[in-house]
Design a protein around this motif. Structure first.
Motif, PDB file in Angstrom:
ATOM      1  N   ASP A 105       3.234 -13.248   3.700  1.00  0.00           N
ATOM      2  CA  ASP A 105       1.807 -13.060   3.971  1.00  0.00           C
ATOM      3  C   ASP A 105       1.054 -13.954   2.985  1.00  0.00           C
ATOM      4  OD1 ASP A 105      -0.848 -12.249   4.159  1.00  0.00           O
ATOM      5  OD2 ASP A 105      -0.383 -10.112   4.312  1.00  0.00           O
ATOM      6  N   THR A 107      -1.971 -15.001   2.964  1.00  0.00           N
ATOM      7  CA  THR A 107      -3.325 -14.547   2.615  1.00  0.00           C
ATOM      8  C   THR A 107      -3.275 -13.460   1.545  1.00  0.00           C
ATOM      9  OG1 THR A 107      -4.051 -15.040   4.843  1.00  0.00           O
ATOM     10  CG2 THR A 107      -5.458 -13.580   3.562  1.00  0.00           C
ATOM     11  N   ASN A 108      -2.339 -12.539   1.688  1.00  0.00           N
ATOM     12  CA  ASN A 108      -2.175 -11.495   0.670  1.00  0.00           C
ATOM     13  C   ASN A 108      -1.386 -11.998  -0.535  1.00  0.00           C
ATOM     14  OD1 ASN A 108      -2.676  -8.766  -0.122  1.00  0.00           O
ATOM     15  ND2 ASN A 108      -0.519  -8.277   0.280  1.00  0.00           N
ATOM     16  N   GLY A 186       2.311  -3.778  -0.424  1.00  0.00           N
ATOM     17  CA  GLY A 186       1.836  -5.068  -0.925  1.00  0.00           C
ATOM     18  C   GLY A 186       0.451  -4.955  -1.533  1.00  0.00           C
ATOM     19  N   LEU A 187       0.286  -3.969  -2.419  1.00  0.00           N
ATOM     20  CA  LEU A 187      -1.039  -3.665  -2.977  1.00  0.00           C
ATOM     21  C   LEU A 187      -1.128  -4.112  -4.430  1.00  0.00           C
ATOM     22  CD1 LEU A 187      -1.393  -0.014  -1.613  1.00  0.00           C
ATOM     23  CD2 LEU A 187      -2.223  -2.146  -0.567  1.00  0.00           C
ATOM     24  N   ARG A 188      -2.269  -4.695  -4.792  1.00  0.00           N
ATOM     25  CA  ARG A 188      -2.487  -5.078  -6.180  1.00  0.00           C
ATOM     26  C   ARG A 188      -3.084  -3.949  -7.006  1.00  0.00           C
ATOM     27  NH1 ARG A 188      -1.615  -9.395  -3.589  1.00  0.00           N
ATOM     28  NH2 ARG A 188      -0.654 -11.134  -4.668  1.00  0.00           N
ATOM     29  N   LYS A 189      -3.569  -2.927  -6.342  1.00  0.00           N
ATOM     30  CA  LYS A 189      -4.102  -1.760  -7.035  1.00  0.00           C
ATOM     31  C   LYS A 189      -3.672  -0.517  -6.280  1.00  0.00           C
ATOM     32  CE  LYS A 189      -8.453  -3.479  -9.047  1.00  0.00           C
ATOM     33  NZ  LYS A 189      -9.921  -3.472  -8.824  1.00  0.00           N
ATOM     34  N   ASP A 190      -3.038   0.401  -6.972  1.00  0.00           N
ATOM     35  CA  ASP A 190      -2.644   1.668  -6.361  1.00  0.00           C
ATOM     36  C   ASP A 190      -2.459   2.672  -7.483  1.00  0.00           C
ATOM     37  OD1 ASP A 190      -1.694   3.737  -4.832  1.00  0.00           O
ATOM     38  OD2 ASP A 190       0.318   2.904  -4.607  1.00  0.00           O
ATOM     39  N   PRO A 219      -0.883 -19.455  -6.166  1.00  0.00           N
ATOM     40  CA  PRO A 219      -1.272 -20.745  -5.585  1.00  0.00           C
ATOM     41  C   PRO A 219      -0.256 -21.837  -5.981  1.00  0.00           C
ATOM     42  CG  PRO A 219      -3.169 -19.682  -6.635  1.00  0.00           C
ATOM     43  CD  PRO A 219      -1.959 -18.884  -7.014  1.00  0.00           C
TER      44      PRO A 219
ATOM     45  N   VAL B 238     -12.397 -13.431   3.167  1.00  0.00           N
ATOM     46  CA  VAL B 238     -10.959 -13.495   2.887  1.00  0.00           C
ATOM     47  C   VAL B 238     -10.447 -14.932   3.021  1.00  0.00           C
ATOM     48  CG1 VAL B 238      -8.705 -12.747   3.738  1.00  0.00           C
ATOM     49  CG2 VAL B 238     -10.531 -11.069   3.407  1.00  0.00           C
ATOM     50  N   ARG B 245      -8.984 -19.946  -4.370  1.00  0.00           N
ATOM     51  CA  ARG B 245      -7.824 -19.691  -5.228  1.00  0.00           C
ATOM     52  C   ARG B 245      -6.820 -20.833  -5.146  1.00  0.00           C
ATOM     53  NH1 ARG B 245      -4.936 -15.817  -8.292  1.00  0.00           N
ATOM     54  NH2 ARG B 245      -2.866 -15.657  -7.426  1.00  0.00           N
ATOM     55  N   SER B 353      -7.467   0.733  -1.244  1.00  0.00           N
ATOM     56  CA  SER B 353      -6.966  -0.640  -1.218  1.00  0.00           C
ATOM     57  C   SER B 353      -6.025  -0.824  -0.047  1.00  0.00           C
ATOM     58  CB  SER B 353      -6.256  -1.006  -2.531  1.00  0.00           C
ATOM     59  OG  SER B 353      -5.058  -0.285  -2.661  1.00  0.00           O
ATOM     60  N   VAL B 354      -6.051  -2.023   0.491  1.00  0.00           N
ATOM     61  CA  VAL B 354      -5.130  -2.450   1.549  1.00  0.00           C
ATOM     62  C   VAL B 354      -4.700  -3.875   1.193  1.00  0.00           C
ATOM     63  CG1 VAL B 354      -6.186  -1.013   3.352  1.00  0.00           C
ATOM     64  CG2 VAL B 354      -7.026  -3.335   2.984  1.00  0.00           C
ATOM     65  N   PRO B 355      -3.667  -4.415   1.850  1.00  0.00           N
ATOM     66  CA  PRO B 355      -3.369  -5.831   1.605  1.00  0.00           C
ATOM     67  C   PRO B 355      -4.619  -6.682   1.877  1.00  0.00           C
ATOM     68  CG  PRO B 355      -1.578  -4.805   2.812  1.00  0.00           C
ATOM     69  CD  PRO B 355      -2.686  -3.798   2.753  1.00  0.00           C
ATOM     70  N   VAL B 356      -4.837  -7.707   1.061  1.00  0.00           N
ATOM     71  CA  VAL B 356      -6.027  -8.556   1.197  1.00  0.00           C
ATOM     72  C   VAL B 356      -6.168  -9.059   2.634  1.00  0.00           C
ATOM     73  CG1 VAL B 356      -7.132 -10.689   0.396  1.00  0.00           C
ATOM     74  CG2 VAL B 356      -5.871  -9.246  -1.222  1.00  0.00           C
ATOM     75  N   SER B 357      -5.059  -9.395   3.241  1.00  0.00           N
ATOM     76  CA  SER B 357      -5.083  -9.933   4.611  1.00  0.00           C
ATOM     77  C   SER B 357      -5.564  -8.906   5.631  1.00  0.00           C
ATOM     78  CB  SER B 357      -3.678 -10.429   4.994  1.00  0.00           C
ATOM     79  OG  SER B 357      -2.705  -9.456   4.641  1.00  0.00           O
ATOM     80  N   HIS B 384     -13.596  -5.379  -4.952  1.00  0.00           N
ATOM     81  CA  HIS B 384     -12.820  -6.470  -5.525  1.00  0.00           C
ATOM     82  C   HIS B 384     -11.877  -6.989  -4.445  1.00  0.00           C
ATOM     83  CE1 HIS B 384     -14.442  -4.253  -8.911  1.00  0.00           C
ATOM     84  NE2 HIS B 384     -13.693  -3.202  -8.594  1.00  0.00           N
ATOM     85  N   ASP B 387      -8.303  -8.155  -4.854  1.00  0.00           N
ATOM     86  CA  ASP B 387      -7.302  -7.109  -5.111  1.00  0.00           C
ATOM     87  C   ASP B 387      -7.092  -6.223  -3.890  1.00  0.00           C
ATOM     88  OD1 ASP B 387      -7.660  -8.028  -7.764  1.00  0.00           O
ATOM     89  OD2 ASP B 387      -9.240  -6.556  -8.086  1.00  0.00           O
ATOM     90  N   ASN B 389      -9.252  -4.255  -2.807  1.00  0.00           N
ATOM     91  CA  ASN B 389      -9.851  -2.978  -3.235  1.00  0.00           C
ATOM     92  C   ASN B 389     -11.305  -2.873  -2.779  1.00  0.00           C
ATOM     93  OD1 ASN B 389     -10.523  -1.612  -6.602  1.00  0.00           O
ATOM     94  ND2 ASN B 389     -10.640  -0.621  -4.615  1.00  0.00           N
ATOM     95  N   GLN B 424      -1.042   0.615   5.447  1.00  0.00           N
ATOM     96  CA  GLN B 424      -0.164   0.791   4.278  1.00  0.00           C
ATOM     97  C   GLN B 424      -0.952   0.639   2.974  1.00  0.00           C
ATOM     98  OE1 GLN B 424       1.560  -1.085   7.039  1.00  0.00           O
ATOM     99  NE2 GLN B 424       2.112   1.048   7.415  1.00  0.00           N
ATOM    100  N   GLY B 425      -2.131   1.245   2.961  1.00  0.00           N
ATOM    101  CA  GLY B 425      -2.989   1.121   1.787  1.00  0.00           C
ATOM    102  C   GLY B 425      -2.872   2.301   0.849  1.00  0.00           C
ATOM    103  N   SER B 426      -3.766   2.329  -0.140  1.00  0.00           N
ATOM    104  CA  SER B 426      -3.795   3.396  -1.140  1.00  0.00           C
ATOM    105  C   SER B 426      -5.139   4.116  -1.089  1.00  0.00           C
ATOM    106  CB  SER B 426      -3.585   2.801  -2.533  1.00  0.00           C
ATOM    107  OG  SER B 426      -3.917   3.748  -3.532  1.00  0.00           O
TER     108      SER B 426
END
Lengths: 472, 472
Positions: A105, A107-108, A186-190, A219, B238, B245, B353-357, B384, B387, B389, B424-426
């Motif tokens: 992914d 984008t993620n 695939g979460l950056r915050k949880d 990147p 997004v 980035r 939060s969820v995957p950015v995508s 954010h 993230d 978020n 599949q988020g938080s």
């Protein structure tokens, strides 16, 4: 054929099929010793499951018959963590058939992979998606992501990107009772409770079998500059990294320290290597800067930093690589050390870390103590100085016999580990404990920390079937 | 004075002295409810130890008398994690007297601090040493490092520097039995067994009391550029972050998404705020680039990125801040949202939060479902985005009464959390569970993961005395 009951063997066959079992001695051989031949064990079977469900069924079966499980990835570890014991009653669970890249992914900035994927394949898949997976180490062509996770692998890019732990967002783990924990997020915050993935990362297969992971991507890098710098002392190297990091920030992606002894061994034994400088210097560093910008003015930045260091007397000479070939030649000097040292007879290898600020004092005091107590030993100190991580290896004195040197192994190790402990350091910075450093960990780790580890182990694996004899 | 035995009270006095105890109702008040007045409890005592040894003695004493302990830092949490229950039998353990910065090691890029140090003091001490401590969040002037650790705090710089977990190298923890675990190591690599610190970080005081930490520092930032960008859709945001980035790499240190509704609330209620653009746009992002280099050409880079996005129709308008005052004005638009929303009557706040995508699909489908099921609700989505978020908050329909809106709270929450789970988020990205989201976590977390958490809790805290009623 096996020391385990026929029923168990038939059970294994019904889980993984005939293709998933290796039982004859010849084919088992490569799974039973490490690539350096430092550790050798026996096993009842090598089992090669093709899916997480098969791993779970295997672990349940092993519970039923109280058979110990030794998870194994690319078998490139340095501490014997994936080698079974001598009993011949353990089962090696090789994850190498589980080698699918499940999802990229971009984008993620994540990639979901099975545990048996080779690290280099992950790097390549990231590059194909215009991204970077930064973990990089000598064994990358054959080590697996599962092994990288089990040992929290380090390598040359930790300074900027962190250890394997820092590159992981989610995990799937087969627990010691055979249940599957799906934490493939695939979460950056949880922040919904205890972060369980960190318990399994670095636990070397003693708390469960990691079967898949969600990895962090970055990147792509589009400019790189590499330099070779000679310095009068290790202290100068620590001051130099301060200057370069303050100036370049995250552009600094590599900073490898090497003693003259390390480089001399490479020059003597690795074909095609040559000294970048006519004169000899006590210490060298290899510096790598990188940037996401094409044509970033990295050379200017590096020259600015080295210029300041020259004025302060921290640098004796420096050369910036002018071509891809020169870059490769400089890295060959760094990467050849381990092999070159083997040509000088037996060597004692250590993988310690201390705070970066303590590196000079550690080297000075430990060098002195070793030279006093073991005259003639050759100290091959090199490593990732930005991480405070030294491979502080010892080769036998010229002309001495192997046996008497090996007899000193324990005493030398204690000098080095005592010094490490004195600087609040770690006796295993990036290689793990495996079976090699288990006894030393008992001596050098805080007893309360060991007790906590044992308590957690007993709670999650009450039958002690997950990689027994390793870590604890 | 207290619901606890006199003997216990005398024991507390002998540990922390009269100065360390608050027992009268008036002075206890501020420790018993949160700053938003959303949670309120009672306590037998507020105890303010001055050292780790005093914390340990207090925890042992509480074990002896089976008294529950509620650790508290700056009491700025949003989920009631540091507020005692209504029984009046718990003890609040306030860490705010333990506010020493013990050591700054600029060379190792670490700082050792006690748990009660205010976040802003840590930022300032880092700056004094020519370094950066990057954690930054609204409450930074009053929240403590201990609270940041207990909740694994996030904030606006996670995109580049990670959560509090990622900024921590070592911990000291008083365990539920009163033993002190000294894991105050300033090492960037240590692979000698299970990484225990990650078990305590984010556990919200349910596994022990964090008393000190070794924090990671970074090179000081010497250039910053800030821009305000209008976009046609969340999808464009997004895509834009992908462009920026890819171009700027780690120079991208902030990327905050805001819906028009969010900005409109700020424009209506926060004095001195004005719209950077004459016309209205559905979405905005605030972009921050930074660099360790003074005079880094960040504006050029940003214009390059925004230019590419303009060509691709992803950006409608953009302005780069030309002065410190403009930077502050742009951030005020972002930071004013939470307060501004309070002026519009009751609001339901979510921190998902969820995957950015998945951000665009999440917003589109959840907006639609809410508008269908709860006509007139005003959706205040911001956060954010790098993230994944979102603070996906809901204000009551214009003109509706508060009570009927509040009656819909549960139903609205389930729409949002169901959608989060679908991606599949938080359900708690950066605020933790505390007492607020404990019940929701039971519904939305994997039962096996909850079971593992309970097992660990029971193992380390068999008497359930550490912050009971929180998280689990």
């Amino acid at each position: 054929m096996s020391k385990l009951p026929e029923e168990f063997i038939r059970g294994v066959e019904s889980v993984v099929g005939a293709l998933g079992i290796i039982g004859d001695a010849e084919r088992m051989h490569s799974y039973l010793s490490d690539w350096r031949n430092a550790y050798r064990g026996e096993a009842a079977l090598i089992v090669r499951p093709a899916s997480t469900e098969e791993v779970a069924s295997m672990v349940r079966l092993c519970n039923q018959y109280q058979v110990a499980v030794v998870p194994q990835g690319g078998n490139t570890g340095l501490c014997g963590g994936s080698i079974p014991d001598a009993s011949g009653t353990q089962v090696v669970l090789s994850l190498t058939r589980m080698n699918r890249i499940c999802e990229v992914d971009a984008t993620n900035e994540t990639m979901t992979v099975e545990a048996g994927v080779i690290l280099q394949k992950v790097q390549e898949a990231a590059a194909d998606a215009g991204r970077l997976f930064p973990l990089s180490l000598g064994a990358e062509g054959s080590c697996t992501i599962g092994g990288n996770l089990a040992t929290n692998a380090g390598g040359t890019a930790v300074l900027r990107y962190g250890n394997m732990r820092d590159l992981t967002l989610g995990l799937e783990v087969v627990l010691p009772d055979g249940q599957i924990w799906n934490g493939l997020r695939g979460l950056r915050k949880d922040n919904t409770g205890y972060d369980l993935k960190h318990l399994f990362i670095g636990s070397e297969g003693t708390l469960g079998v990691i079967t898949a992971a969600v990895l962090k991507l970055y990147p792509a890098v589009r400019s790189v500059t590499t330099a070779w710098v000679a310095l009068p002392s290790a202290d100068a190297a620590v001051q130099l990294i301060g200057i370069i990091r303050g100036l370049c920030g995250d552009r600094l992606t590599g900073f490898e320290l090497m003693s003259r002894q390390s480089v001399e061994f490479v020059l003597s034994h690795v074909v095609g290597c040559s000294d970048p400088f006519a004169e000899s210097h006590p210490w060298y560093v290899l510096i790598e800067l990188s940037d996401t910008q094409p044509d970033a003015p990295l050379n200017d930045l590096l020259e600015l930093g080295i210029g300041e260091a020259l004025e302060r007397g921290l640098v004796s000479n420096a050369v910036v690589a002018g071509s891809e070939a020169q870059v490769a030649a400089l890295w060959a000097l760094r990467e050849g050390i381990s092999e070159a040292q083997n040509h000088e007879g037996p060597s004692l290898k250590h993988d310690i870390s201390v705070p970066v600020s303590c590196i000079p004092a550690f080297i000075q005091s430990t060098d002195q103590r070793l030279r006093e107590q073991f005259p003639g030993v050759r100290i091959v100190a090199y490593g990732h100085v930005g991480d405070g991580n030294l491979h502080y290896n010892i080769s036998k004195p010229v002309g001495s016999d192997d046996a008497s040197f090996k007899a000193q192994q324990e005493a030398i190790m204690h000098v080095i580990y005592d010094a490490t402990a004195g600087f609040q350091g770690s006796i295993s910075a990036e290689h793990g404990l495996g079976q090699a450093k288990r006894a030393a960990a008992r001596l050098y780790k805080d007893p309360l920390e060991l007790e906590l580890m044992r308590t957690i182990k007993l709670t999650l694996d009450p039958n002690s079937l997950m990689n027994p004899g390793k870590v604890l």
